[in-house]
Scaffold this active site. Sequence first.
Site, short mmCIF file in Angstrom:
data_model
loop_
_atom_site.label_atom_id
_atom_site.label_comp_id
_atom_site.label_asym_id
_atom_site.label_seq_id
_atom_site.Cartn_x
_atom_site.Cartn_y
_atom_site.Cartn_z
N SER A 46 0.84 -1.20 0.00
CA SER A 46 0.00 0.00 0.00
C SER A 46 0.88 1.25 0.00
CB SER A 46 -0.91 0.03 1.22
OG SER A 46 -1.93 -0.93 1.12
N CYS A 130 -8.10 2.50 6.57
CA CYS A 130 -7.18 3.54 7.03
C CYS A 130 -7.94 4.59 7.84
CB CYS A 130 -6.51 4.24 5.85
SG CYS A 130 -5.62 3.13 4.74
N LYS A 165 -10.72 -2.84 -1.16
CA LYS A 165 -10.42 -3.84 -0.13
C LYS A 165 -11.16 -3.48 1.15
CE LYS A 165 -6.61 -6.45 1.92
NZ LYS A 165 -5.14 -6.65 1.95
N GLY A 217 -3.20 -14.75 9.69
CA GLY A 217 -2.79 -16.12 9.91
C GLY A 217 -3.92 -17.09 9.62
N GLY A 265 -1.46 -14.00 1.95
CA GLY A 265 -0.83 -12.95 2.74
C GLY A 265 0.26 -13.44 3.66
N SER A 266 -0.06 -13.63 4.94
CA SER A 266 0.94 -13.91 5.97
C SER A 266 1.74 -15.18 5.71
CB SER A 266 0.26 -14.04 7.33
OG SER A 266 -0.36 -12.83 7.71
#
EC number: 1.3.-.-
Length: 307
Positions: A46, A130, A165, A217, A265-266
């Site tokens: 981002s 945000c 998103k 996760g 992702g993670s």
Amino acid sequence: MSRLSVQLPGLLLKNPIMPASGCFGFGEEFADKYDLSILGALVDKSTTLEPRVGNPSPRYFHSGERILNSVGLKNPGVEAVLAEKLPYLAQFDVPIIQSVAGSTVEDYEAAVAALSKAENVKAIELNISCPNVKQGGLQFGTDPEIAADLTRRCKAVTDLPLYVKLTPNVTDIVAVAKAVEAAGADALVLINTITGQTFDLETRKPVLGGVTGGLSGASVKFVALRMVRQVASAVEIPVIGVGGIETVDDVLEMMIAGATAVQIGSANYANPMVCKEVIEALPVRMDELNMISIEDLIAEMKAEIRG
């Protein structure tokens, strides 16, 4: 089209796998491990209008499969991304989905307009998790009207597809999804991290430098699956599923929930090869499950979800 390829607004992906924003940087750390051209798309970090140093350390807390991060959108800013990061990624045959963040609507508009001019950026991902500094720190994505206004205004300054998103930290994610769809979003990405916190027993203080952090996760997958199914049942535009994906079965389960494509992702932290391994495992697992193509699976699930 191959049996793995999928279509998103403005994009034809060779497969449905892409790294999630914030978990892959701008690709440099992974490019010496495998050819990034194998990815369906690459969602980079981002980026905000001005550089950000992020939150104070510590920024990560790991406990088994659970990860809290409080990075604080650390990034080099639009100017550096345009001058250095995106030209670096141009060597790879992969569409770039540029993630954009901000603190005000005007920041978002300026960043979207500037980053849309890069030749290898094929879509914009709007990170609306945000704090809105003009609304007392309320996240853009928690209020349907604010989220819709931001979507509408960013859509007006770009010719690229706009993927929004969504944050899971809301009472009714469907209301937000429908609001941004009505405002012109071309696709939705969900979910972002779930707000969490942890404490040090000896100091009695929060562990993270930013006090709270985003939970990600494997365990997050179950929340993501539920929200993807809810949203896919309520909107007409495609949904990109993200949250807790680690294996090829996770990918297919997310698509059964209603996703057209997925982001990993993670899992990239623990296994930098995870995207490559999942892409390679996908056709083998599809054969075992008698799946002809990803597009057929998407069509089958869309018919079931929409009734």
